[in-house]
Design an enzyme around this catalytic site. Structure first.
Site, short mmCIF file in Angstrom:
data_model
loop_
_atom_site.label_atom_id
_atom_site.label_comp_id
_atom_site.label_asym_id
_atom_site.label_seq_id
_atom_site.Cartn_x
_atom_site.Cartn_y
_atom_site.Cartn_z
N ASP A 51 82.34 27.75 12.01
CA ASP A 51 81.19 27.68 11.91
C ASP A 51 79.75 28.57 12.26
OD1 ASP A 51 80.17 24.26 10.35
OD2 ASP A 51 78.59 25.69 11.32
N ASN B 81 72.00 -3.45 -9.41
CA ASN B 81 70.76 -3.53 -8.39
C ASN B 81 70.08 -4.15 -9.28
OD1 ASN B 81 72.10 -2.69 -5.74
ND2 ASN B 81 71.38 -1.68 -5.92
N TYR C 232 84.21 2.84 -23.87
CA TYR C 232 82.69 3.70 -23.00
C TYR C 232 82.67 4.91 -22.60
CZ TYR C 232 82.39 -0.81 -25.01
OH TYR C 232 82.24 -1.99 -25.83
N ARG D 23 84.61 8.11 -22.65
CA ARG D 23 84.35 9.43 -23.57
C ARG D 23 82.69 9.83 -24.53
NH1 ARG D 23 89.03 11.69 -21.95
NH2 ARG D 23 90.38 10.12 -21.55
N CYS E 281 75.09 -6.02 -32.03
CA CYS E 281 74.56 -6.41 -30.40
C CYS E 281 74.45 -5.20 -29.54
CB CYS E 281 76.09 -7.02 -29.94
SG CYS E 281 77.02 -8.38 -31.28
N LYS F 187 70.45 -4.92 -29.48
CA LYS F 187 69.86 -6.11 -29.80
C LYS F 187 69.71 -6.46 -28.11
CE LYS F 187 72.18 -10.11 -30.99
NZ LYS F 187 72.25 -11.00 -30.38
N ARG G 108 74.68 -2.78 -39.83
CA ARG G 108 73.95 -3.08 -38.62
C ARG G 108 73.56 -2.16 -38.06
NH1 ARG G 108 75.01 -9.36 -38.22
NH2 ARG G 108 76.80 -8.10 -37.56
N1 LIG Z 1 79.72 14.54 3.06
C1 LIG Z 1 80.43 14.29 1.88
O1 LIG Z 1 80.92 13.04 2.43
C2 LIG Z 1 80.34 14.84 0.81
C3 LIG Z 1 82.27 14.89 0.75
C4 LIG Z 1 82.11 15.52 -0.31
C5 LIG Z 1 81.92 16.79 -1.13
N2 LIG Z 1 81.00 16.49 -0.09
C6 LIG Z 1 80.69 18.43 -0.30
O2 LIG Z 1 80.71 19.13 0.21
C7 LIG Z 1 80.08 20.42 1.19
C8 LIG Z 1 79.43 20.00 2.75
O3 LIG Z 1 79.54 19.04 2.59
P1 LIG Z 1 78.70 18.31 4.62
O4 LIG Z 1 78.22 16.91 4.55
O5 LIG Z 1 80.25 18.68 5.23
O6 LIG Z 1 77.65 19.31 4.40
P2 LIG Z 1 77.30 19.78 6.24
O7 LIG Z 1 75.91 20.35 5.97
O8 LIG Z 1 77.28 18.52 7.43
O9 LIG Z 1 78.03 20.85 7.09
C9 LIG Z 1 77.75 22.20 6.54
C10 LIG Z 1 78.30 23.19 7.50
O10 LIG Z 1 78.25 24.30 7.30
C11 LIG Z 1 78.29 25.10 8.30
N3 LIG Z 1 77.73 26.66 7.65
C12 LIG Z 1 76.70 26.74 7.00
N4 LIG Z 1 76.44 28.17 7.49
C13 LIG Z 1 77.32 28.24 7.57
C14 LIG Z 1 78.69 29.85 7.25
N5 LIG Z 1 78.12 31.22 6.99
N6 LIG Z 1 79.72 30.57 7.60
C15 LIG Z 1 80.37 29.03 8.20
N7 LIG Z 1 79.27 27.60 8.03
C16 LIG Z 1 78.54 27.35 8.18
C17 LIG Z 1 76.76 24.68 8.91
O11 LIG Z 1 76.61 25.11 9.62
C18 LIG Z 1 77.12 23.17 8.88
O12 LIG Z 1 78.23 23.07 9.93
C19 LIG Z 1 78.68 20.21 0.31
O13 LIG Z 1 78.26 20.74 -0.86
C20 LIG Z 1 79.03 18.02 0.09
O14 LIG Z 1 77.85 18.51 -1.33
C21 LIG Z 1 80.36 16.56 0.69
#
Ligand SMILES: NC(=O)c1ccc[n+]([C@@H]2O[C@H](COP(=O)([O-])OP(=O)(O)OC[C@H]3O[C@@H](n4cnc5c(N)ncnc54)[C@H](O)[C@@H]3O)[C@@H](O)[C@H]2O)c1
Length: 438
Positions: free
Chosen positions: A30, A225, A257, A259, A268, A271, A331
Site C-alpha cells: 500500500d 422502500n 424477467y 433476460r 396487466c 395497467k 392488448r
Molecule cells: N468495499 C467493498 O465492500 C468492496 C466490495 C467489492 C469490490 N470493491 C471494489 O474494490 C476496490 C477497492 O475497494 P476498497 O473498499 O477496498 O477501497 P479502499 O479505499 O478501502 O482501499 C484502497 C487502498 O488502495 C490503496 N492504494 C491506492 N493506490 C495505491 C497504489 N498505487 N499502490 C498500492 N496501494 C494503493 C489505498 O491507500 C487504500 O488503502 C474498489 O474498486 C471497490 O469498488 C469494494
C-alpha cells in the site's frame, strides 16, 4: 502460491489475510505507510468481523507481511491482485487514477522480471477499462505483451463490508475474466475448494458482472422502500406484503424477467404499474423508481424502432405480434405499438404471427387492435415465407419454430432481433444482424 496484494483497504486487507489463511504466502502493498504499519504489527487496517484475529494469526505465522516496496513485492511473487480504490469522480465517472498508477508500477517491474507473472484486477471497473486502458499501460511500462509475456485477469470481488471474511470463504460465485488460459487457471487455483459456481468469461463480461450485481442490489432496495412508502400511506404493513412477495420463487425472487429482451406489455403489467403510481401520487408519495418503469419501457421500444429505421430500408417483415409467445392477446403488445409506428412512418409492413388470426380475434382484444392497427387484415399474412419474401428487414419478435426455419433462409436480409434468437451468439459477429440488447 506467492501472492502480492496491492491496496490494503477493505477488499485488499481481507483478501490478503484470507488467502494467507488458505496457505498462500502473501505480501500486501500500500502507498499508505500507516496501513503497512498495521499489518506489520499484526493488526488489520480495517474493522470487520473476524479480520482482527485472522490478521494477527497469519502475520504471526509469517504467511502475511506488508510493504510499500512495489519492486520487491512483484519480484518475489507470481501473481499480483490489484485491489486499489476506484472512487467516483466529481462528475460521477469512475476514477481509474489509482489503477493506472499501479499498472504502471507493476509494468515497470515486469520489464526486468524473467519469470511469468499474472496481474489480476479485483477492483470494480467498467467494461473496457482493463483491455482499453490498463493492459496498454502494463505493456508500455514493461515493453512486453499481455497474454504472451505476462498474464492478465479480471476477478471481481463480491464481498460485503461487515461480513467480508465470511463472504470470502463462502462466495456467492467466482468470476474469472481472462484471455489467456494460464492466468485463468492460476486465479481458479487461488479459490480452489471454496463453494459457489466458477464462471470463466471474457474480460469485459467479468468487469460488467459487478455492475449488474450492484445496480440490481440498489434497485431491489429502492423498490422495496418505495413499495414500503406506498404501503405506509395506504395503511398496509409492507413487511407482510414482502413476506408474500419473497416467498414466490417462481416469478419474483427468481431468474424470471431477468433476460434482456423486448419491451414488456400485455393487459396487466402496464395497467397495474400505472394504477400503483397513480395511487402513490394521490397519497403524495414520491416514487421516482416506480414512476420511471413505464418510461424506461417506452425508451426500449424506441430503441427497437430506431434500429429498424436506421437500416434505411422500407420493406419490413415483422415476426410476432402478440405481447408474448403462445397467446393471441394483442392488448398493449409492444410489437403492436412498434407496428403502428412503422405504419405511421410509411414503412411497407407485413406481419406473421402463428397465434393471431384476424377472424378469431374477439372482445376487448379485437376492439384494441381495431383502434391501433385498423388495417391489420392487409398487413397480416398466415404464410411465414410470404412475409420473408416481402422483407428487406426482418424484425424478429418471437421464436416460433416456423419463424426460426424461415430465418435460416433469410440470406442477406437485415435481421433486427428483439428476442435473442437461439443462434444469436453466432449471428452477433455477422453483418446485417443487430440484437436489441446484446
Ligand atoms: N468495499 C467493498 O465492500 C468492496 C466490495 C467489492 C469490490 N470493491 C471494489 O474494490 C476496490 C477497492 O475497494 P476498497 O473498499 O477496498 O477501497 P479502499 O479505499 O478501502 O482501499 C484502497 C487502498 O488502495 C490503496 N492504494 C491506492 N493506490 C495505491 C497504489 N498505487 N499502490 C498500492 N496501494 C494503493 C489505498 O491507500 C487504500 O488503502 C474498489 O474498486 C471497490 O469498488 C469494494
Amino acid at each position: 502460491m506467492k501472492i502480492s496484494v496491492f491496496g490494503l483497504g477493505y477488499v485488499g486487507s481481507v483478501s490478503a489475510a484470507c488467502l494467507a489463511a488458505r496457505g498462500h504466502v502473501v505480501v500486501g502493498v500500500d502507498v499508505n505507510p500507516a496501513k503497512v504499519g498495521f499489518i506489520a504489527g499484526g493488526q488489520a487496517p480495517v474493522v470487520e468481523e473476524r479480520i482482527g484475529e485472522l490478521t494477527a494469526d497469519v502475520v504471526r505465522r509469517g504467511a502475511l507481511r506488508a510493504t510499500t516496496d512495489v519492486a520487491a513485492a512483484v519480484a518475489e511473487t507470481e501473481i499480483s491482485l490489484v485491489c486499489v480504490g476506484t472512487p467516483s469522480a466529481p462528475n460521477g465517472s469512475l476514477s481509474t487514477t489509482y489503477l493506472e498508477r499501479v499498472a504502471e508500477q507493476i509494468g515497470t517491474v515486469l520489464a526486468g522480471k524473467d519469470e511469468w507473472h499474472t496481474v489480476v484486477f479485483r477492483s470494480t471497473m467498467l467494461p473496457g477499462t482493463c483491455s482499453g486502458l490498463l493492459i496498454p499501460i502494463l505493456e508500455k511500462a514493461s515493453g512486453k505483451t499481455a497474454g504472451v509475456d505476462f498474464g492478465v485477469a479480471v476477478n471481481p470481488e463480491f464481498l460485503r463490508e461487515g461480513s467480508s471474511v465470511r463472504d470470502f470463504f463462502e462466495p456467492p460465485k467466482t468470476v474469472i475474466g481472462s484471455h489467456d488460459p494460464v492466468s485463468a487457471d492460476l486465479v481458479a487455483r487461488l479459490y480452489e475448494g471454496l463453494p459457489g459456481e466458477v464462471f470463466r468469461v471474457s474480460i469485459p463480461v467479468a468487469e460488467m458482472t459487478k455492475y449488474a450485481d450492484n445496480s440490481f442490489h440498489g434497485l431491489k432496495a429502492a423498490f422495496a422502500n418505495e413499495l414500503g412508502a406506498i404501503c405506509h400511506a395506504l395503511g398496509v404493513d409492507s413487511h407482510q406484503v414482502m413476506d408474500v412477495f419473497v416467498a414466490d420463487r417462481k416469478l419474483n425472487v427468481s431468474p424470471a424477467y431477468l433476460r434482456p429482451g423486448f419491451a414488456f406489455g400485455g393487459s396487466c403489467l402496464p395497467k397495474d404499474l400505472r394504477g400503483l403510481v397513480y395511487a402513490a401520487r394521490r397519497a403524495d408519495v414520491s416514487v421516482p423508481l416506480l414512476s420511471h418503469v413505464l418510461p424506461s419501457n417506452e425508451e426500449h421500444l424506441k430503441r427497437a424502432f430506431d434500429l429498424v429505421t436506421a437500416s434505411g430500408r422500407r420493406r419490413i417483415g415483422l415476426f410476432g405480434l402478440s405481447f408474448k409467445p403462445g397467446t393471441d392477446d394483442l392488448r398493449e403488445s409492444p410489437l403492436v405499438e412498434l407496428a403502428e409506428r412503422l405504419v405511421g412512418k410509411g414503412y411497407d409492413l407485413r406481419i406473421y404471427d402463428a397465434n393471431v388470426t384476424l377472424s378469431r380475434l374477439i372482445g376487448a382484444n379485437r376492439d384494441y387492435i381495431e383502434g391501433r392497427l385498423p388495417h391489420l387484415g392487409d398487413l397480416l399474412s398466415n404464410s411465414v415465407d410470404d412475409v420473408l419474401a416481402h422483407a428487406e428487414v426482418c424484425v424478429v419478435g418471437c421464436t416460433e419454430p416456423a419463424v426460426l426455419r424461415a430465418l435460416d433462409a433469410a440470406g442477406d436480409r437485415m435481421i433486427v432481433d428483439l428476442v435473442r434468437l437461439p443462434d444469436a451468439q453466432k449471428r452477433r459477429a455477422t453483418d446485417g444482424y443487430v440484437g436489441l440488447g446484446w
